[in-house]
Enzyme design. Structure first.
Site, PDB file in Angstrom:
ATOM      1  N   GLU A 209      31.164 -13.739  35.100  1.00 28.23           N
ATOM      2  CA  GLU A 209      31.514 -14.768  36.095  1.00 28.23           C
ATOM      3  C   GLU A 209      30.855 -14.555  37.452  1.00 28.23           C
ATOM      4  OE1 GLU A 209      35.821 -14.945  35.999  1.00 28.23           O
ATOM      5  OE2 GLU A 209      35.834 -15.310  33.853  1.00 28.23           O
TER       6      GLU A 209
ATOM      7  N   GLU B 105      35.443 -16.834  24.532  1.00 30.67           N
ATOM      8  CA  GLU B 105      36.855 -16.869  24.956  1.00 30.67           C
ATOM      9  C   GLU B 105      37.470 -18.226  24.614  1.00 30.67           C
ATOM     10  OE1 GLU B 105      37.448 -15.542  29.001  1.00 30.67           O
ATOM     11  OE2 GLU B 105      35.907 -14.005  28.850  1.00 30.67           O
TER      12      GLU B 105
HETATM   13  O1  G3I Z   1      49.715  -4.981  33.556  1.00 30.61           O
HETATM   14  C1  G3I Z   1      50.608  -5.712  34.403  1.00 30.61           C
HETATM   15  C2  G3I Z   1      52.038  -5.372  34.076  1.00 30.61           C
HETATM   16  O2  G3I Z   1      52.258  -4.027  34.359  1.00 30.61           O
HETATM   17  C3  G3I Z   1      52.965  -6.287  34.885  1.00 30.61           C
HETATM   18  O3  G3I Z   1      54.289  -6.073  34.495  1.00 30.61           O
HETATM   19  C4  G3I Z   1      52.623  -7.759  34.666  1.00 30.61           C
HETATM   20  C5  G3I Z   1      53.450  -8.693  35.541  1.00 30.61           C
HETATM   21  O4  G3I Z   1      52.758  -9.879  35.811  1.00 30.61           O
HETATM   22  O5  G3I Z   1      51.268  -7.947  34.999  1.00 30.61           O
HETATM   23  C6  G3I Z   1      50.391  -7.188  34.181  1.00 30.61           C
HETATM   24  O6  G3I Z   1      49.074  -7.485  34.509  1.00 30.61           O
HETATM   25  C7  G3I Z   1      48.601  -8.740  34.041  1.00 30.61           C
HETATM   26  C8  G3I Z   1      47.464  -8.499  33.073  1.00 30.61           C
HETATM   27  O7  G3I Z   1      46.908  -9.733  32.704  1.00 30.61           O
HETATM   28  C9  G3I Z   1      47.897  -7.772  31.807  1.00 30.61           C
HETATM   29  O8  G3I Z   1      48.842  -8.549  31.115  1.00 30.61           O
HETATM   30  C10 G3I Z   1      48.137  -9.535  35.237  1.00 30.61           C
HETATM   31  O9  G3I Z   1      49.239  -9.871  36.070  1.00 30.61           O
HETATM   32  C11 G3I Z   1      47.445 -10.798  34.782  1.00 30.61           C
HETATM   33  O10 G3I Z   1      46.840 -11.427  35.920  1.00 30.61           O
HETATM   34  C12 G3I Z   1      46.370 -10.442  33.791  1.00 30.61           C
HETATM   35  O11 G3I Z   1      45.793 -11.652  33.373  1.00 30.61           O
HETATM   36  C13 G3I Z   1      44.592 -11.552  32.635  1.00 30.61           C
HETATM   37  C14 G3I Z   1      43.477 -12.216  33.405  1.00 30.61           C
HETATM   38  O12 G3I Z   1      42.289 -12.201  32.644  1.00 30.61           O
HETATM   39  C15 G3I Z   1      43.247 -11.504  34.715  1.00 30.61           C
HETATM   40  O13 G3I Z   1      42.155 -11.897  35.345  1.00 30.61           O
HETATM   41  C16 G3I Z   1      44.798 -12.233  31.297  1.00 30.61           C
HETATM   42  O14 G3I Z   1      45.721 -11.474  30.509  1.00 30.61           O
HETATM   43  C17 G3I Z   1      43.464 -12.352  30.556  1.00 30.61           C
HETATM   44  O15 G3I Z   1      43.653 -13.192  29.437  1.00 30.61           O
HETATM   45  C18 G3I Z   1      42.431 -12.959  31.456  1.00 30.61           C
HETATM   46  O16 G3I Z   1      41.197 -13.001  30.781  1.00 30.61           O
HETATM   47  C19 G3I Z   1      40.113 -13.620  31.475  1.00 30.61           C
HETATM   48  C20 G3I Z   1      38.845 -12.935  31.027  1.00 30.61           C
HETATM   49  O17 G3I Z   1      38.945 -11.549  31.237  1.00 30.61           O
HETATM   50  C21 G3I Z   1      37.636 -13.494  31.751  1.00 30.61           C
HETATM   51  N1  G3I Z   1      37.551 -14.943  31.612  1.00 30.61           N
HETATM   52  C22 G3I Z   1      38.765 -15.672  31.940  1.00 30.61           C
HETATM   53  C23 G3I Z   1      39.965 -15.127  31.177  1.00 30.61           C
HETATM   54  C24 G3I Z   1      41.216 -15.912  31.505  1.00 30.61           C
HETATM   55  O18 G3I Z   1      41.541 -15.750  32.859  1.00 30.61           O
END
Ligand code: G3I
Length: 371
Positions: free
Chosen positions: A157, A265
């Site tokens: 990105e 994705e």
């Molecule tokens: O690990 C913490 C956990 O300890 C906490 O309790 C919880 C509470 O919200 O958050 C957890 O972290 C989250 C993490 O995913 C793991 O589940 C983050 O808040 C959350 O923001 C994060 O989101 C991920 C996101 O990328 C972050 O940028 C999504 O799971 C994941 O599907 C998403 O994937 C991205 C690709 O890497 C790149 N392209 C877009 C795609 C969708 O956004």
């Protein structure tokens, strides 16, 4: 806590096919793809720790991507302190089930520790310091997984969504300069010479981002930098009826540049949307949540037709699209339940919340020609 959960529930690795009601006897995605391209999914450590999900994933796919566990913030939160244990479980799981693994991602402006490219005052590090941190991260991570992943989303990105701006003003760019992308690819190639190297982005089926992506591919090639494929995330929206045509045109345009295309994705959002794409900076507070009690059959059918058209496009150019990876397996744990509006009920994938295959699964199987 998550690591403990993974360590206990992932091992011993379960045999494929136990205790799964779905998929139906008519075969798996992996069988239906018949080696024409790899079929894959992103899964989280928490997902792999659920035996029903683990069985489904092992049966259905050729290749996995860790949803979050290979990102810089997961692997090197503190400078020089690499934490590989959770990511290593993905290596064990894929090896145990004869699957491949993709590394996502070595360099991204999100989910990266701030100190990589910024000082304690928040200002960009001097170029040499930024380069040193980028190289140290890639050397260690690509070195650790050398021979264990088929390829890397080297940079994620990095292209701007703004019409008149080429590259996103990421912390890496502000510290190192525009060539941080080329340098990341060079570092990755040096650390794992046999791995494929991808540039991965969202909305690059759209003409504006497509042109900038082609510019980047040409720029890398002109510098003699290895790039094997453009990763098209394909976070698509059901109501965007021209998306598949734009995807078709863009695959052709990338193929003409001499690179492969991986759909990296894939999901199909069925909820109302104001914006497009997957810019995680674009969270909205409110939005309609029309299907909280279930997905109406006509919407499920429309989504099935959408997926069918996409796979027809994939099959049109044998050898060009070499992988299709879904961003998840079942609707309940998709990131789209929380994006762009938190806490909605979305249905973007091929299996429902009870792990029952949806009409979209049958539609994809039909297009692939069931085994
Ligand atoms: O690990 C913490 C956990 O300890 C906490 O309790 C919880 C509470 O919200 O958050 C957890 O972290 C989250 C993490 O995913 C793991 O589940 C983050 O808040 C959350 O923001 C994060 O989101 C991920 C996101 O990328 C972050 O940028 C999504 O799971 C994941 O599907 C998403 O994937 C991205 C690709 O890497 C790149 N392209 C877009 C795609 C969708 O956004």
């Amino acid at each position: 806590m998550l690591a403990a959960l993974v360590a206990t529930s992932l091992g011993p690795i379960r045999a494929v096919g136990q205790a799964v009601e779905s998929p139906p006897a008519s075969g798996t995605l992996r069988q239906a793809a018949k080696g024409r391209f790899l079929i894959g999914a992103a899964v989280s450590a928490r997902g792999l720790a659920d035996p029903r999900v683990a069985d489904l994933v092992a049966a259905q796919y050729d290749v996995l991507t860790a949803e979050n566990e290979f990102k810089p913030a997961s692997l090197q939160r503190q400078p020089g302190r690499f934490e590989f244990a959770t990511a290593d479980r993905f290596v064990e799981f894929t090896r145990a089930h004869g699957m491949k693994l993709v590394g996502h991602t070595l360099c991204w402006h999100s989910q990266s520790p701030p100190w990589i490219f910024r000082g304690p005052d928040g200002k960009p590090l001097a170029r040499e310091e930024g380069l040193k941190n980028l190289k140290a991260h890639i050397d260690a991570v690509a070195g650790h997984f050398r021979g264990k992943v088929v390829g890397w989303d080297v940079v994620n990105e990095a292209i701007s969504d703004a019409k008149d701006e080429y590259l996103r003003k990421t912390p890496g760019l502000r510290s190192i300069g525009d060539d941080y992308i080329a340098r990341a690819f060079e570092f990755a190639h040096a650390a794992d010479p046999d791995a494929e190297l991808y540039y991965n982005d969202y909305s690059n089926e759209n003409p504006v981002k497509r042109e900038k992506t082609i510019r980047l591919v040409r720029d890398l090639k002109a510098k003699g930098v290895r790039i094997d494929a453009v990763g098209m995330q394909c976070h698509l929206i059901l109501s965007d009826s021209n998306a598949i045509d734009r995807l078709d045109e863009s695959i052709a345009a990338y193929a003409a540049e001499g690179v492969k295309v991986a759909i990296t994705e894939l999901d199909v959002d069925v909820l109302p949307r104001r914006g497009r794409g997957a810019d995680i900076g674009a969270l909205e507070k409110d939005g309609a949540n029309p299907y909280k009690d279930g997905l109406p059959p006509e919407v499920a059918e429309a989504q099935a037709r959408f997926y069918a058209r996409l796979f027809q496009v994939v099959l049109k150019r044998p050898g060009v699209v070499n992988r299709v990876t879904f961003w998840g397996t079942q609707d309940g744990t998709s990131w789209l339940n929380n994006f762009p509006v938190p806490r909605r009920t979305n249905y973007p994938l091929l299996w429902d919340r009870a792990l029952k295959p949806k009409p979209a699964f049958a539609a994809v199987m039909d297009v692939l020609g069931r085994p």
